[in-house]
Design a protein around this motif. Structure first.
Motif, PDB file in Angstrom:
ATOM      1  N   LEU A  26       0.958  -1.056   0.155  1.00  0.00           N
ATOM      2  CA  LEU A  26      -0.039  -0.159   0.100  1.00  0.00           C
ATOM      3  C   LEU A  26       1.058   1.281   0.043  1.00  0.00           C
ATOM      4  CD1 LEU A  26      -2.720  -0.952   2.498  1.00  0.00           C
ATOM      5  CD2 LEU A  26      -3.041  -0.603   0.050  1.00  0.00           C
ATOM      6  N   TRP A  27       1.689   1.340   0.739  1.00  0.00           N
ATOM      7  CA  TRP A  27       2.864   2.523   0.862  1.00  0.00           C
ATOM      8  C   TRP A  27       3.567   2.709  -0.498  1.00  0.00           C
ATOM      9  CZ3 TRP A  27       2.719   6.257   4.072  1.00  0.00           C
ATOM     10  CH2 TRP A  27       2.377   6.065   5.333  1.00  0.00           C
ATOM     11  N   LEU A  32       1.104   4.199  -2.867  1.00  0.00           N
ATOM     12  CA  LEU A  32       1.037   5.606  -2.661  1.00  0.00           C
ATOM     13  C   LEU A  32       2.017   6.482  -3.386  1.00  0.00           C
ATOM     14  CD1 LEU A  32      -0.648   8.159  -1.450  1.00  0.00           C
ATOM     15  CD2 LEU A  32       0.814   7.506   0.734  1.00  0.00           C
ATOM     16  N   ILE A  59      -3.818   2.686  -5.119  1.00  0.00           N
ATOM     17  CA  ILE A  59      -4.174   2.085  -3.644  1.00  0.00           C
ATOM     18  C   ILE A  59      -5.174   1.077  -3.718  1.00  0.00           C
ATOM     19  CG2 ILE A  59      -5.548   2.944  -1.733  1.00  0.00           C
ATOM     20  CD1 ILE A  59      -3.737   5.456  -1.852  1.00  0.00           C
ATOM     21  N   THR A 116     -11.766   7.922  -5.492  1.00  0.00           N
ATOM     22  CA  THR A 116     -11.248   8.486  -4.104  1.00  0.00           C
ATOM     23  C   THR A 116     -12.229   7.752  -2.947  1.00  0.00           C
ATOM     24  OG1 THR A 116     -10.805  10.417  -5.138  1.00  0.00           O
ATOM     25  CG2 THR A 116     -10.872  10.190  -2.744  1.00  0.00           C
ATOM     26  N   GLY A 148       1.637   5.894  -6.955  1.00  0.00           N
ATOM     27  CA  GLY A 148       0.480   6.815  -7.620  1.00  0.00           C
ATOM     28  C   GLY A 148       0.878   8.126  -7.665  1.00  0.00           C
ATOM     29  N   ALA A 149       1.463   8.903  -6.666  1.00  0.00           N
ATOM     30  CA  ALA A 149       1.846  10.373  -6.946  1.00  0.00           C
ATOM     31  C   ALA A 149       2.645  10.635  -8.168  1.00  0.00           C
ATOM     32  CB  ALA A 149       2.531  10.894  -5.593  1.00  0.00           C
ATOM     33  N   PRO A 185      -3.282   8.219  -7.961  1.00  0.00           N
ATOM     34  CA  PRO A 185      -2.952   7.549  -6.833  1.00  0.00           C
ATOM     35  C   PRO A 185      -3.959   6.722  -5.978  1.00  0.00           C
ATOM     36  CG  PRO A 185      -2.324   9.953  -6.872  1.00  0.00           C
ATOM     37  CD  PRO A 185      -3.265   9.678  -8.107  1.00  0.00           C
ATOM     38  N   CYS A 186      -5.257   7.298  -6.180  1.00  0.00           N
ATOM     39  CA  CYS A 186      -6.275   6.354  -5.499  1.00  0.00           C
ATOM     40  C   CYS A 186      -6.603   5.100  -6.114  1.00  0.00           C
ATOM     41  CB  CYS A 186      -7.610   7.013  -5.448  1.00  0.00           C
ATOM     42  SG  CYS A 186      -7.609   8.370  -4.128  1.00  0.00           S
ATOM     43  N   ALA A 232     -10.886   4.040  -2.821  1.00  0.00           N
ATOM     44  CA  ALA A 232      -9.872   3.993  -2.179  1.00  0.00           C
ATOM     45  C   ALA A 232      -9.757   4.087  -0.349  1.00  0.00           C
ATOM     46  CB  ALA A 232      -8.791   4.818  -2.532  1.00  0.00           C
ATOM     47  N   LEU A 275      -9.023   0.890   2.237  1.00  0.00           N
ATOM     48  CA  LEU A 275      -7.939   1.279   3.179  1.00  0.00           C
ATOM     49  C   LEU A 275      -8.543   1.077   4.417  1.00  0.00           C
ATOM     50  CD1 LEU A 275      -6.020   4.459   2.004  1.00  0.00           C
ATOM     51  CD2 LEU A 275      -4.998   2.176   2.436  1.00  0.00           C
TER      52      LEU A 275
END
Length: 447
Positions: A98-99, A102, A149, A204, A105-106, A145-146, A207, A211
């Motif tokens: 997951l990290w 993120l 995720i 969004t 994704g950015a 990003p979402c 996600a 999460l």
């Protein structure tokens, strides 16, 4: 104390497959409905807008699907650890994924937004089509990003043998996306940008929900939610072969869209819908592949080679028959489907013709998808990277033959899809050959 006679019998392979595949099927079909909804809504804005969605979605899906290993690789790692009895290790591996999602994704969102114009100009579409595509892609980049995720969280849950939670997220997200896009495009009047913004909002929400589910499971097992540098690096390195595989696959899809763009705005618009239909069918067929990933990882983690082989053979048979059913359905509806996507008679004619070829290729696609899932679940990713690259290289002369023939319009679109079916056939044959051997069946918690 429960005696052995009182215990419930162990589930059969067929029941285990269905338990995982049915929710996965519904969730996977809901995912491309994001794009189908946008296609239907944007199609009524005109041919240029629909064609723009075609080239923009090709780039967007590439930007996201390059990182599909966040779902597939995580499923394989988590399910192996689960099969070996290491529940805490399974969820910890998922948190690292997951990290990584993120971070990637950015970076992907920034690159897509900045390079949207030059990337889309590579397709050689008309200025009007390119303008619509740039608008859609830049707004859609905010949701990348979402989207990653969602991929990673879904991979964690599938590895834990939970395909119902991703189903809830997908159905809810699709419903929200359809309503938001319709309102923002045709009520608020934001045009193609409204469809992109509606999708971003829905993604969004998906996600955040997934999460929360994963975090709750991690806390229950006492797993650390902070990123582990070594774990994130391991997840990244482990995903490289799947990244190579995905790049090769996306290259084939982009090459197809590039050639379609040269056939004219009408055939390109028809190709956009045909490819979206194909993707929807692919996600449907991929439901069994998702079950294959989760079950193969779990059985190999537990050291059950015989069970792995038996389950694989059963899923291959099912996937072929499922492909036949989908083919029959599309053939029945090939003149009806175009009515929902365009008012242009030329687009409708081209789409109806292309859908016949799409239908014919479904049993072949079924074999390719299921065996791809089995080998991903087994962690046989280095071989998959090599095989997918070879299949894409074999596809290049097929596409060049269509291009060199100079055919355009409906005929050109049909021959393009014939070539694409040839690509899927090469892919299926390579996977079939690998599946007949035993080298991919490595047992244990770690491959």
């Amino acid at each position: 104390m429960t005696t052995d006679d009182q215990r419930s019998p162990a589930p059969t392979p067929a029941r285990e497959i269905l338990r995982l595949a049915i929710p996965a099927f519904l969730a996977l079909v809901a995912e491309p409905l994001f794009l189908l909804a946008d296609s239907a809504i944007i199609g009524h804005l005109g041919t240029a807008a629909l064609a723009g969605l075609g080239v923009a979605s090709a780039v967007l899906l590439t930007a996201v699907n390059l990182f599909i290993f966040l779902a597939y690789g995580t499923t394989a790692v988590v399910s192996r650890k689960l099969g070996a009895g290491d529940h805490r290790g399974a969820i910890s591996a998922g948190i690292d994924g997951l990290w990584l999602a993120l971070l990637l994704g950015a970076l992907a969102a920034l690159a897509t937004a900045v390079w949207a114009q030059p990337l889309l100009e590579l397709f050689g579409a008309s200025p009007g089509v390119t303008s619509e595509a740039v608008t859609y892609l830049r707004w859609s980049a905010l949701g990348i990003p979402c989207m990653l995720i969602v991929l990673a969280a879904t991979g964690v849950l599938r590895g834990l043998q939970d395909t119902r939670t991703p189903l809830i997220a997908a159905v809810t997200g699709f419903s929200a996306n359809a309503v938001l896009s319709l309102v923002l495009v045709h009520v608020v009047g934001w045009g193609i940008a409204g469809a992109a913004i509606g999708s971003v909002i829905a993604q969004t929400g998906m996600a955040v929900y997934l999460l929360l589910v994963v975090i709750r499971g991690a806390r229950r097992l006492g797993s650390d939610l902070a990123p582990s540098g070594a774990g994130v690096l391991k997840a990244a390195l482990g995903g490289i072969p799947l990244l190579v595989r995905t790049i090769a696959l996306r290259a084939a899809l982009l090459l197809t869209t590039w050639l379609a763009a040269g056939l004219g705005d009408g055939p390109l618009a028809a190709h956009q819908v045909a490819m979206t239909v194909w993707a929807t069918l692919a996600f449907a067929l991929d439901a069994l592949a998702i079950a294959a990933q989760a079950l193969t990882g779990k059985t190999l983690g537990a050291g059950d080679v015989r069970g792995t082989r038996e389950t694989t053979q059963l899923m291959v048979r099912w996937s072929i028959w499922f492909g036949v059913i989908l083919a029959a359905l599309i053939l029945i509806l090939h003149r009806v489907i175009p009515l929902g996507f365009s008012q242009d008679p030329d687009v409708r004619t081209a789409l109806a013709a292309a859908l016949i070829v799409v239908a014919i290729g479904q049993p072949i696609a079924g074999v390719a998808f299921i065996l791809d899932g089995v080998l991903i679940g087994a962690g046989d990713t280095r071989w998959l990277a090599w095989a997918q690259t070879l299949a894409t290289l074999a596809y290049v002369p097929m596409v060049l033959a269509v291009w060199a023939s100079g055919v355009t319009g409906v005929t050109g679109l049909v021959w393009l899809w014939v070539a694409f079916n040839g690509f899927m056939l090469v892919r299926a044959l390579l996977l079939w050959g690998r599946g007949q051997g035993d080298r991919w069946m490595v047992v244990g918690a770690e491959r």
